[in-house]
Design an enzyme around this catalytic site. Structure first.
Site, PDB file in Angstrom:
ATOM      1  N   ASP A   1     -36.121  15.375 -41.620  1.00 12.28           N
ATOM      2  CA  ASP A   1     -34.996  14.673 -41.010  1.00 12.28           C
ATOM      3  C   ASP A   1     -34.913  14.889 -39.501  1.00 12.28           C
ATOM      4  OD1 ASP A   1     -34.363  17.358 -41.299  1.00 12.28           O
ATOM      5  OD2 ASP A   1     -32.726  17.034 -42.697  1.00 12.28           O
TER       6      ASP A   1
ATOM      7  N   ASP B   1     -23.152  22.461 -49.740  1.00  8.39           N
ATOM      8  CA  ASP B   1     -22.594  21.409 -50.602  1.00  8.39           C
ATOM      9  C   ASP B   1     -23.668  20.759 -51.465  1.00  8.39           C
ATOM     10  OD1 ASP B   1     -24.047  19.983 -48.758  1.00  8.39           O
ATOM     11  OD2 ASP B   1     -22.391  18.733 -48.056  1.00  8.39           O
TER      12      ASP B   1
ATOM     13  N   HIS C   1     -26.641  19.523 -50.384  1.00  9.52           N
ATOM     14  CA  HIS C   1     -27.494  18.490 -49.782  1.00  9.52           C
ATOM     15  C   HIS C   1     -28.914  19.000 -49.562  1.00  9.52           C
ATOM     16  CE1 HIS C   1     -26.119  19.932 -45.623  1.00  9.52           C
ATOM     17  NE2 HIS C   1     -27.420  19.882 -45.478  1.00  9.52           N
TER      18      HIS C   1
ATOM     19  N   GLU D   1     -26.476  13.713 -47.962  1.00 14.24           N
ATOM     20  CA  GLU D   1     -25.152  14.260 -48.250  1.00 14.24           C
ATOM     21  C   GLU D   1     -24.714  13.848 -49.658  1.00 14.24           C
ATOM     22  OE1 GLU D   1     -24.141  16.432 -46.324  1.00 14.24           O
ATOM     23  OE2 GLU D   1     -23.961  15.860 -44.219  1.00 14.24           O
TER      24      GLU D   1
HETATM   25  C1  GLP Z   1     -29.525  21.245 -42.542  1.00 20.27           C
HETATM   26  C2  GLP Z   1     -30.911  20.673 -42.803  1.00 20.27           C
HETATM   27  C3  GLP Z   1     -31.350  20.948 -44.242  1.00 20.27           C
HETATM   28  C4  GLP Z   1     -31.162  22.426 -44.564  1.00 20.27           C
HETATM   29  C5  GLP Z   1     -29.705  22.811 -44.415  1.00 20.27           C
HETATM   30  C6  GLP Z   1     -29.446  24.290 -44.723  1.00 20.27           C
HETATM   31  O1  GLP Z   1     -28.544  20.411 -43.020  1.00 20.27           O
HETATM   32  N1  GLP Z   1     -30.972  19.263 -42.560  1.00 20.27           N
HETATM   33  O2  GLP Z   1     -32.720  20.570 -44.393  1.00 20.27           O
HETATM   34  O3  GLP Z   1     -31.603  22.685 -45.879  1.00 20.27           O
HETATM   35  O4  GLP Z   1     -29.318  22.564 -43.064  1.00 20.27           O
HETATM   36  O5  GLP Z   1     -29.774  25.070 -43.620  1.00 20.27           O
HETATM   37  P1  GLP Z   1     -30.064  26.613 -43.678  1.00 20.27           P
HETATM   38  O6  GLP Z   1     -31.422  26.773 -44.278  1.00 20.27           O
HETATM   39  O7  GLP Z   1     -30.025  27.083 -42.251  1.00 20.27           O
HETATM   40  O8  GLP Z   1     -29.011  27.232 -44.531  1.00 20.27           O
END
Ligand code: GLP
Length: 259
Positions: free
Chosen positions: A66, A135, A137, A142
């Site tokens: 993304d 949440d 995702h 989302e």
């Molecule tokens: C963002 C990214 C996701 C990731 C999420 C959790 O939203 N787009 O790909 O999984 O954060 O991040 P973290 O690994 O820092 O908890």
């Protein structure tokens, strides 16, 4: 069902997944990897570094999940730059072979289709690394995202904007929109590896692995995929009802099966 592997800590998870990725690169120097941002995959990239020393990685290909829409390409927190800093440079990959969805406003109307075509032209993703949001995702899909979705523009939830505000000067600086691989795109990768660490991810992990398959918890899409490894520490595994079975299955796994 997903194979759930409960490890003592993030470093052990990183070592396990890095071993698998290093074997894929050894078997196919042009392998297509699915890369993820966020703090969760970092132990994998760290563990990969020593494993790839002396290995020719110049032909390895990659697709990130993304990107923010409209973010200045020079911004240090654009996912293109994050992937370059955390993956491409430390591992010595060829930046020209590592792709991120294009968040530029001028081309945003066809950027999703372009990305899907590029993934297909590369022959699809072999192993997709995934984190998970609190949440549920995955990527930036989302809650409510279609399981059939392809790479497209999404609106970030207020919660995700707040979660990611730490990378910007203020929450108002976090872009409103993102471009993300869809759940359908992610499900086309041949092996999904979802990592999660810490108590804060325990509900999302339990919902993704054992909850009803529902667009309200996008991570539950992994239940529709034939080959998924969920690698979690004890805290992230703490709400799994069948944790004892997962441990038993992993302890008794035939060596030849691999990850
Ligand atoms: C963002 C990214 C996701 C990731 C999420 C959790 O939203 N787009 O790909 O999984 O954060 O991040 P973290 O690994 O820092 O908890």
């Amino acid at each position: 069902m997903a194979e759930v592997i409960i490890v003592p800590d993030a470093a052990a998870a990183g070592a396990l997944v890095a071993d698998e990725i290093a074997s894929l690169i050894a078997a196919d120097p042009e392998v297509v990897l699915g890369l993820a941002t966020g703090s969760t995959p970092l132990p994998v990239y760290e563990a990969l570094r020593p494993r790839l020393e002396g290995v020719d990685v110049s032909k390895v290909r990659g697709f990130a999940l993304d990107e923010y829409v409209g973010i200045d390409p020079e911004h240090p927190e654009s996912y293109r730059n994050v992937i370059r800093r955390e993956v491409v440079e430390p591992l010595g990959l060829d930046p020209a072979r590592i792709n991120t969805p294009n968040g530029a406003l001028e081309t945003i109307q066809h950027a999703g289709d372009d990305y899907e075509k590029a993934i297909a032209a590369a022959g699809g993703v072999e192993l997709q690394i995934l984190g998970i949001g609190t949440d549920g995702h995955i990527g930036f899909n989302e809650p409510g995202s279609s399981f059939a979705s392809s790479t497209r523009v999404k609106t970030l939830t207020e919660q995700t904007k707040k979660d990611n505000a730490r990378f910007f000067d203020s929450v108002d600086q976090v872009p409103t929109h993102c471009i993300t691989q869809g759940l359908g795109t992610i499900l086309r990768a041949r092996h999904l590896v979802l990592l999660a660490f810490g108590e804060g991810k325990a509900d999302a992990v339990a919902g993704a692995v054992e909850g009803p398959v529902s667009a309200s918890l996008p991570g539950s899409a992994i239940q529709l995929h034939p080959r998924v490894s969920v690698v979690v520490d004890e805290a992230a595994a703490s709400r799994l009802r069948r944790a004892d079975y997962y441990r038993y299955a992993w302890d008794n796994k035939p060596d030849w099966q691999g990850l």
